[in-house]
Design a protein around this motif. Sequence first.
Motif, mmCIF file in Angstrom:
data_model
loop_
_atom_site.group_PDB
_atom_site.id
_atom_site.type_symbol
_atom_site.label_atom_id
_atom_site.label_comp_id
_atom_site.label_asym_id
_atom_site.label_seq_id
_atom_site.Cartn_x
_atom_site.Cartn_y
_atom_site.Cartn_z
ATOM 1 N N ASP A 110 33.677 60.971 52.253
ATOM 2 C CA ASP A 110 33.480 61.990 53.490
ATOM 3 C C ASP A 110 34.065 61.627 54.280
ATOM 4 O OD1 ASP A 110 31.463 62.732 55.142
ATOM 5 O OD2 ASP A 110 30.133 60.440 54.624
ATOM 6 N N GLU A 111 34.387 63.003 54.998
ATOM 7 C CA GLU A 111 36.020 63.275 55.862
ATOM 8 C C GLU A 111 36.512 62.314 56.168
ATOM 9 O OE1 GLU A 111 35.340 65.069 58.415
ATOM 10 O OE2 GLU A 111 33.125 65.274 58.313
ATOM 11 N N PRO A 112 37.242 62.096 54.729
ATOM 12 C CA PRO A 112 38.901 61.173 54.331
ATOM 13 C C PRO A 112 39.989 61.858 55.342
ATOM 14 C CG PRO A 112 38.074 63.313 52.859
ATOM 15 C CD PRO A 112 37.880 63.047 53.204
ATOM 16 N N THR A 113 40.183 62.751 55.649
ATOM 17 C CA THR A 113 40.827 62.443 56.905
ATOM 18 C C THR A 113 40.989 63.095 58.614
ATOM 19 O OG1 THR A 113 40.888 65.481 56.438
ATOM 20 C CG2 THR A 113 42.041 64.061 54.933
ATOM 21 N N GLY A 114 39.445 62.446 58.679
ATOM 22 C CA GLY A 114 38.900 63.010 59.895
ATOM 23 C C GLY A 114 40.063 62.543 60.658
ATOM 24 N N ASN A 115 40.889 60.720 60.536
ATOM 25 C CA ASN A 115 41.346 59.855 61.550
ATOM 26 C C ASN A 115 42.897 60.096 61.284
ATOM 27 O OD1 ASN A 115 39.359 59.048 63.573
ATOM 28 N ND2 ASN A 115 39.201 56.513 61.780
ATOM 29 N N ASP A 161 37.080 69.944 58.193
ATOM 30 C CA ASP A 161 38.408 70.427 58.527
ATOM 31 C C ASP A 161 38.080 71.987 57.622
ATOM 32 O OD1 ASP A 161 41.022 71.694 57.854
ATOM 33 O OD2 ASP A 161 41.729 69.411 59.028
ATOM 34 N N LEU A 162 38.045 73.261 57.892
ATOM 35 C CA LEU A 162 37.981 74.105 57.148
ATOM 36 C C LEU A 162 39.375 75.137 56.873
ATOM 37 C CD1 LEU A 162 35.309 76.248 59.396
ATOM 38 C CD2 LEU A 162 35.590 75.056 57.278
ATOM 39 N N ALA A 163 40.265 74.296 56.953
ATOM 40 C CA ALA A 163 41.912 74.554 57.236
ATOM 41 C C ALA A 163 42.301 73.703 55.223
ATOM 42 C CB ALA A 163 42.877 74.563 57.832
ATOM 43 N N ASN A 186 49.256 63.953 57.306
ATOM 44 C CA ASN A 186 48.769 62.864 56.712
ATOM 45 C C ASN A 186 47.173 63.596 55.936
ATOM 46 O OD1 ASN A 186 50.140 60.439 56.336
ATOM 47 N ND2 ASN A 186 49.759 60.535 58.890
ATOM 48 N N SER A 187 46.655 64.516 56.762
ATOM 49 C CA SER A 187 45.279 65.167 56.037
ATOM 50 C C SER A 187 45.829 65.681 55.178
ATOM 51 C CB SER A 187 45.059 65.902 57.192
ATOM 52 O OG SER A 187 44.206 64.709 58.311
ATOM 53 N N ALA A 188 47.097 66.554 55.564
ATOM 54 C CA ALA A 188 47.239 67.897 53.910
ATOM 55 C C ALA A 188 48.153 66.625 53.219
ATOM 56 C CB ALA A 188 48.733 68.265 54.439
ATOM 57 N N ALA A 189 49.178 65.414 52.774
ATOM 58 C CA ALA A 189 49.149 64.454 52.100
ATOM 59 C C ALA A 189 47.591 63.962 50.990
ATOM 60 C CB ALA A 189 49.799 63.513 52.233
ATOM 61 N N ARG A 226 32.147 53.965 37.100
ATOM 62 C CA ARG A 226 32.420 55.827 37.123
ATOM 63 C C ARG A 226 32.236 56.884 38.834
ATOM 64 N NH1 ARG A 226 33.666 57.030 33.177
ATOM 65 N NH2 ARG A 226 32.618 59.004 33.336
ATOM 66 N N LEU A 227 32.164 55.881 39.747
ATOM 67 C CA LEU A 227 32.500 56.334 41.025
ATOM 68 C C LEU A 227 33.234 55.810 41.838
ATOM 69 C CD1 LEU A 227 28.272 57.220 42.424
ATOM 70 C CD2 LEU A 227 30.035 58.386 40.572
ATOM 71 N N GLY A 228 34.397 56.080 43.047
ATOM 72 C CA GLY A 228 35.225 55.795 43.448
ATOM 73 C C GLY A 228 34.564 56.396 45.257
ATOM 74 N N PHE A 229 34.535 55.772 46.166
ATOM 75 C CA PHE A 229 34.525 56.509 47.964
ATOM 76 C C PHE A 229 35.601 55.871 48.276
ATOM 77 C CE2 PHE A 229 30.835 54.775 45.292
ATOM 78 C CZ PHE A 229 29.508 55.691 45.472
ATOM 79 N N VAL A 230 35.378 57.616 49.463
ATOM 80 C CA VAL A 230 36.955 57.124 50.056
ATOM 81 C C VAL A 230 36.093 57.041 51.536
ATOM 82 C CG1 VAL A 230 38.569 57.971 51.534
ATOM 83 C CG2 VAL A 230 38.982 57.537 48.606
ATOM 84 N N PHE A 231 35.748 56.967 52.919
ATOM 85 C CA PHE A 231 35.251 57.392 53.701
ATOM 86 C C PHE A 231 36.267 57.442 55.439
ATOM 87 C CE2 PHE A 231 32.645 54.878 51.327
ATOM 88 C CZ PHE A 231 32.095 55.352 51.316
#
Length: 235
Positions: A175-180, A210-212, A185-188, A92-97
Amino acid sequence: MTATTHGRPLVAARGVTRILPAAVPVTLVHDIDLEVTGGEAVAVTGPSGSGKSSLLYLLGLLDRPTRGRVEVDGRDTASLSSDDLARLRLERLGFVFQFHFLLPEFSALDNLLIPMRRLARLDEDAMRARAEDLLDSLGLLSLKDKRPDQLSGGEAQRVAIARALANDPAVLLTDEPTGNLDSRNSAAVFDIFQRLARDEGRAVVVVTHDLALAARADRRVELVDGTIVSDSRQG
């Protein structure tokens, strides 16, 4: 996922507190009440050390609360054994770090097959077909035979998202999936999360600095010192 999940609570914290036992006990989160329904993307923000990741691990059944309970799809998980929790996470759960954690010796396709083989819900042909469909939906089918070191950062993170969706989870926890990633790419990646929530009826939780990007979510939940200080709908 289907439209029947829209508006239905898929993951919830009910009076959740997590205290680390020590000579001086450390409270990670305190008396958290949070409900995330199908069809919404929720951004969790707050300063470093505010309890964002701790809350995510509790919602993801990777940690147990000291007090209170976590519900997944209406099911109280408090009394479940470790094996039952592991099975529920897988189903039931999926994770992205922040880091994709793809297995380097396997291709993109094989990385998706690993969680499906663990669950053993489908036969091998059906698993391969689903893996290819997921990669195709994220514009990655032509890269299915590439290893992680042959992918760009954005491509690897999209493969990680596809892997998180391999077993068709109701809830996606990130958890911070766009941190890197760079801004494009963050927007995508965030576009993908919004589609998974709005079009597929999943509950998506995004812990981010990322508040934006947080401003694009349906809701923003802010934590300070382990406590929710605001929970507001946006847009």
